[in-house]
Design a protein around this motif. Structure first.
Motif, PDB file in Angstrom:
ATOM      1  N   GLY A   1      34.442   2.121  49.145  1.00  0.00           N
ATOM      2  CA  GLY A   1      34.202   2.324  48.151  1.00  0.00           C
ATOM      3  C   GLY A   1      34.446   2.955  47.046  1.00  0.00           C
ATOM      4  N   TYR A   2      35.508   4.145  46.678  1.00  0.00           N
ATOM      5  CA  TYR A   2      36.376   4.210  46.355  1.00  0.00           C
ATOM      6  C   TYR A   2      36.728   3.723  45.745  1.00  0.00           C
ATOM      7  CZ  TYR A   2      39.234   8.197  43.765  1.00  0.00           C
ATOM      8  OH  TYR A   2      39.822   8.908  42.608  1.00  0.00           O
ATOM      9  N   VAL A   3      37.493   2.800  46.047  1.00  0.00           N
ATOM     10  CA  VAL A   3      38.017   1.619  45.769  1.00  0.00           C
ATOM     11  C   VAL A   3      37.877   0.533  45.453  1.00  0.00           C
ATOM     12  CG1 VAL A   3      40.703  -0.092  46.457  1.00  0.00           C
ATOM     13  CG2 VAL A   3      40.394   2.736  47.844  1.00  0.00           C
ATOM     14  N   LEU A   4      37.342  -0.280  46.283  1.00  0.00           N
ATOM     15  CA  LEU A   4      36.575  -1.228  46.507  1.00  0.00           C
ATOM     16  C   LEU A   4      34.929  -1.657  45.719  1.00  0.00           C
ATOM     17  CD1 LEU A   4      37.559  -3.215  49.322  1.00  0.00           C
ATOM     18  CD2 LEU A   4      38.606  -3.094  47.471  1.00  0.00           C
ATOM     19  N   GLY A   5      34.695  -0.382  45.579  1.00  0.00           N
ATOM     20  CA  GLY A   5      33.340  -0.398  44.530  1.00  0.00           C
ATOM     21  C   GLY A   5      31.912  -1.115  46.679  1.00  0.00           C
ATOM     22  N   LEU A   6      30.862  -1.585  45.559  1.00  0.00           N
ATOM     23  CA  LEU A   6      29.889  -2.113  45.915  1.00  0.00           C
ATOM     24  C   LEU A   6      29.953  -3.912  45.212  1.00  0.00           C
ATOM     25  CD1 LEU A   6      27.595  -2.286  48.082  1.00  0.00           C
ATOM     26  CD2 LEU A   6      26.009  -2.095  46.455  1.00  0.00           C
ATOM     27  N   ASN A   7      30.698  -4.318  46.657  1.00  0.00           N
ATOM     28  CA  ASN A   7      30.626  -5.992  47.025  1.00  0.00           C
ATOM     29  C   ASN A   7      30.471  -6.277  48.521  1.00  0.00           C
ATOM     30  OD1 ASN A   7      33.435  -5.902  48.105  1.00  0.00           O
ATOM     31  ND2 ASN A   7      33.884  -4.982  45.639  1.00  0.00           N
ATOM     32  N   ALA A   8      30.857  -7.840  48.787  1.00  0.00           N
ATOM     33  CA  ALA A   8      30.723  -8.102  50.033  1.00  0.00           C
ATOM     34  C   ALA A   8      32.152  -7.864  50.856  1.00  0.00           C
ATOM     35  CB  ALA A   8      30.636  -9.892  49.663  1.00  0.00           C
ATOM     36  N   LEU A   9      33.117  -7.470  49.910  1.00  0.00           N
ATOM     37  CA  LEU A   9      34.829  -7.685  50.354  1.00  0.00           C
ATOM     38  C   LEU A   9      33.913  -5.947  51.036  1.00  0.00           C
ATOM     39  CD1 LEU A   9      36.780  -7.431  51.726  1.00  0.00           C
ATOM     40  CD2 LEU A   9      38.252  -7.216  49.932  1.00  0.00           C
ATOM     41  N   SER A  10      33.241  -4.739  50.293  1.00  0.00           N
ATOM     42  CA  SER A  10      33.421  -3.727  51.138  1.00  0.00           C
ATOM     43  C   SER A  10      32.670  -3.226  52.235  1.00  0.00           C
ATOM     44  CB  SER A  10      32.818  -2.434  50.155  1.00  0.00           C
ATOM     45  OG  SER A  10      31.340  -3.083  49.828  1.00  0.00           O
ATOM     46  N   LEU A  11      31.086  -4.576  52.591  1.00  0.00           N
ATOM     47  CA  LEU A  11      30.377  -4.204  53.532  1.00  0.00           C
ATOM     48  C   LEU A  11      31.230  -4.989  54.151  1.00  0.00           C
ATOM     49  CD1 LEU A  11      27.428  -5.212  51.942  1.00  0.00           C
ATOM     50  CD2 LEU A  11      27.043  -2.749  52.788  1.00  0.00           C
ATOM     51  N   ILE A  12      32.397  -5.718  54.483  1.00  0.00           N
ATOM     52  CA  ILE A  12      32.580  -6.171  56.246  1.00  0.00           C
ATOM     53  C   ILE A  12      33.535  -4.852  56.924  1.00  0.00           C
ATOM     54  CG2 ILE A  12      34.378  -7.802  56.083  1.00  0.00           C
ATOM     55  CD1 ILE A  12      33.160  -9.745  54.145  1.00  0.00           C
ATOM     56  N   LEU A  13      33.877  -4.575  55.541  1.00  0.00           N
ATOM     57  CA  LEU A  13      35.240  -3.483  55.832  1.00  0.00           C
ATOM     58  C   LEU A  13      34.299  -2.144  56.662  1.00  0.00           C
ATOM     59  CD1 LEU A  13      37.762  -3.554  53.419  1.00  0.00           C
ATOM     60  CD2 LEU A  13      37.509  -4.631  55.045  1.00  0.00           C
ATOM     61  N   VAL A  14      33.315  -1.941  56.174  1.00  0.00           N
ATOM     62  CA  VAL A  14      32.398  -1.273  56.392  1.00  0.00           C
ATOM     63  C   VAL A  14      31.519  -1.215  58.087  1.00  0.00           C
ATOM     64  CG1 VAL A  14      30.206   1.287  55.848  1.00  0.00           C
ATOM     65  CG2 VAL A  14      32.408   0.596  54.134  1.00  0.00           C
ATOM     66  N   VAL A  15      30.568  -2.564  57.651  1.00  0.00           N
ATOM     67  CA  VAL A  15      29.306  -2.324  58.693  1.00  0.00           C
ATOM     68  C   VAL A  15      30.371  -1.958  60.235  1.00  0.00           C
ATOM     69  CG1 VAL A  15      27.898  -3.728  59.786  1.00  0.00           C
ATOM     70  CG2 VAL A  15      27.691  -3.607  57.138  1.00  0.00           C
ATOM     71  N   PRO A  16      31.008  -3.029  60.362  1.00  0.00           N
ATOM     72  CA  PRO A  16      31.700  -3.040  61.769  1.00  0.00           C
ATOM     73  C   PRO A  16      32.033  -1.747  62.260  1.00  0.00           C
ATOM     74  CG  PRO A  16      32.531  -5.623  60.522  1.00  0.00           C
ATOM     75  CD  PRO A  16      31.744  -4.125  59.708  1.00  0.00           C
ATOM     76  N   PRO A  17      33.131  -1.161  61.743  1.00  0.00           N
ATOM     77  CA  PRO A  17      33.074   0.416  61.999  1.00  0.00           C
ATOM     78  C   PRO A  17      32.237   1.320  62.182  1.00  0.00           C
ATOM     79  CG  PRO A  17      34.220  -0.364  60.239  1.00  0.00           C
ATOM     80  CD  PRO A  17      33.432  -1.626  60.550  1.00  0.00           C
ATOM     81  N   ALA A  18      31.663   1.248  61.513  1.00  0.00           N
ATOM     82  CA  ALA A  18      29.927   1.658  61.823  1.00  0.00           C
ATOM     83  C   ALA A  18      29.248   1.360  63.110  1.00  0.00           C
ATOM     84  CB  ALA A  18      28.750   1.955  60.096  1.00  0.00           C
ATOM     85  N   LEU A  19      28.849   0.729  63.102  1.00  0.00           N
ATOM     86  CA  LEU A  19      28.378   0.273  64.197  1.00  0.00           C
ATOM     87  C   LEU A  19      29.551   0.567  65.564  1.00  0.00           C
ATOM     88  CD1 LEU A  19      26.533  -3.059  62.785  1.00  0.00           C
ATOM     89  CD2 LEU A  19      25.512  -1.245  63.381  1.00  0.00           C
TER      90      LEU A  19
END
Length: 407
Positions: free
Chosen positions: A104-122
């Motif tokens: 989020g520090y780099v990209l903020g909230l958008n579809a790309l940030s969710l794509i990058l965050v959700v898989p490793p979080a799960l």
């Protein structure tokens, strides 16, 4: 509303009122489940208030809410669960914050940030060490991105700190104030299991004594199925009792329950298998008898049914005596001996009838043999259990945890 609907509502209200009265009555009983729940509620309330006070005093206002919420979650049923789940929750929140902050520090909230965050979080959530708090990794990461806080370093640090405050406060209160210690739960659960098994044996005996009446077979089948539920509860109760002693400050203060219920639980598991076998054999007999004319001889003779009912009744009495004080060991031995004599008499009579060719219904001989075999195996389990209970404990054994070095 129809009379049928009105009657159903009244019965439902009466059931709920009986439940409420039972809960209030339980509060007057020492070491009751109701008192335990009342203490846990009071502790969770105190933990929430104290966690809110500390977080409100030392942390940013926007993160205060997470401290009391975490504190309430941390007041678990055992101190061990509180400590382990506290570490897991804080770790899960920290991992989620790190994932959200780094993206989020780099990209903020958008579809790309969710794509990058959700898989490793799960993926992190599925790590077995996270336990049931693994989902907190993904939810924390998504919440931080959704609130737009992923780029606010101060908020992220405060969020983790508030979670830690709640976990420490909740865990400390649960570990210090009346830490849960289940002393009576194993005995109560095993006693219920044993009583249910004895009651089923008694019901079977009563039915067979009435000229082999199998009309209650559906009730016997449901009763046998309930034994599996009671067995699972008793197994869980013994495991919970052992877990409640881990890291518990009261384990050295409160006198432990000296009886080890594990052998009896294992015996009850084997007895349950043979009780199911008896009920299934009677179900087979009932099914076969329906397929033949009413004038045909019964598959189980009246003499066998009467003798077998006496055997089951003796087994029921022996099983009911098993959990009584040790000074009734003589009575237990006498009941087992009487059951053994009855089983041998039935076996001798069946052998004589087969040898002399005097079977009224030869097709039912196999069913009678199956019934007798399961009853004899129940008797064998009870005999072994009685012999083990009379054996003196080892000198280096702990009355609760077993032999020295075993926990």
């Amino acid at each position: 509303m129809t009379d049928l609907g009105t009657g159903w509502v009244r019965r439902a209200i009466r059931r709920e009122l009986r439940y409420v009265r039972g809960q209030f009555a339980g509060l007057a009983e020492r070491d009751s489940h109701q008192r335990f729940e009342a203490r846990q509620i009071a502790k969770a309330t105190l933990a929430a208030a104290l966690a809110w006070f500390l977080a409100d005093r030392f942390l940013p206002h926007e993160t205060v809410w997470i401290a009391p919420a975490t504190a309430v979650i941390m007041v678990h049923a055992t101190v061990y669960q509180t400590l382990t789940n506290g570490v897991r929750r804080v770790s899960a929140v920290a991992v989620g914050v790190i994932l959200a902050g780094s993206v989020g520090y780099v990209l903020g909230l958008n579809a790309l940030s969710l794509i990058l965050v959700v898989p490793p979080a799960l993926i992190a959530a599925r790590w077995r060490r996270m336990g049931r708090h693994g989902s907190d990794v993904a939810t924390t990461a998504v919440l931080m991105l959704s609130f737009g806080a992923a780029s606010q370093e101060r908020y992220l640090l405060a969020y983790v700190a508030a979670t830690g405050v709640g976990a420490v406060v909740g865990g400390s209160i649960n570990a210090v104030l009346w830490p849960p210690l289940y002393r009576r739960r194993p005995q109560d659960a095993v006693r219920r299991l044993s009583s249910e098994a004895a009651a089923l044996l008694k019901d079977l005996a009563d039915g067979l004594r009435e000229q082999g009446d199998l009309s209650d077979l559906p009730d016997w089948q449901r009763h046998a199925d309930r034994l599996d539920t009671h067995l699972a509860r008793a197994t869980s109760a013994i495991a919970d009792s052992a877990e409640s002693r881990r890291f518990n400050l009261r384990r050295r203060i409160v006198e432990p329950e000296l009886r080890d219920h594990t052998p009896l639980l294992a015996a009850m598991g084997r007895i349950g298998v043979h009780l199911h076998g008896i009920v299934r054999a009677l179900g087979h007999v009932a099914q076969r008898q329906k397929q033949h004319d009413d004038d045909a001889p019964p598959w189980i003779s009246d003499d066998f049914a009467h003798d077998y009912a006496d055997l089951l009744e003796r087994l029921a009495e022996a099983l009911a005596t098993q959990l009584r004080p040790s000074d009734e060991a003589v009575q237990m031995s006498a009941l087992i001996e009487a059951a053994l004599e009855r089983a041998e008499a039935i076996q001798e009579k069946m052998t004589e009838e087969v040898s002399a060719g005097r079977l009224d219904q030869p097709r039912g001989w196999a069913a009678s043999g199956s019934l007798l075999t399961d009853a004899e195996r129940i008797l064998s389990v009870l005999s072994t259990l009685q012999a083990e209970s009379e054996r003196p404990p080892a000198a280096d054994a702990d009355p609760v945890t077993g032999p020295a070095g075993v926990r």
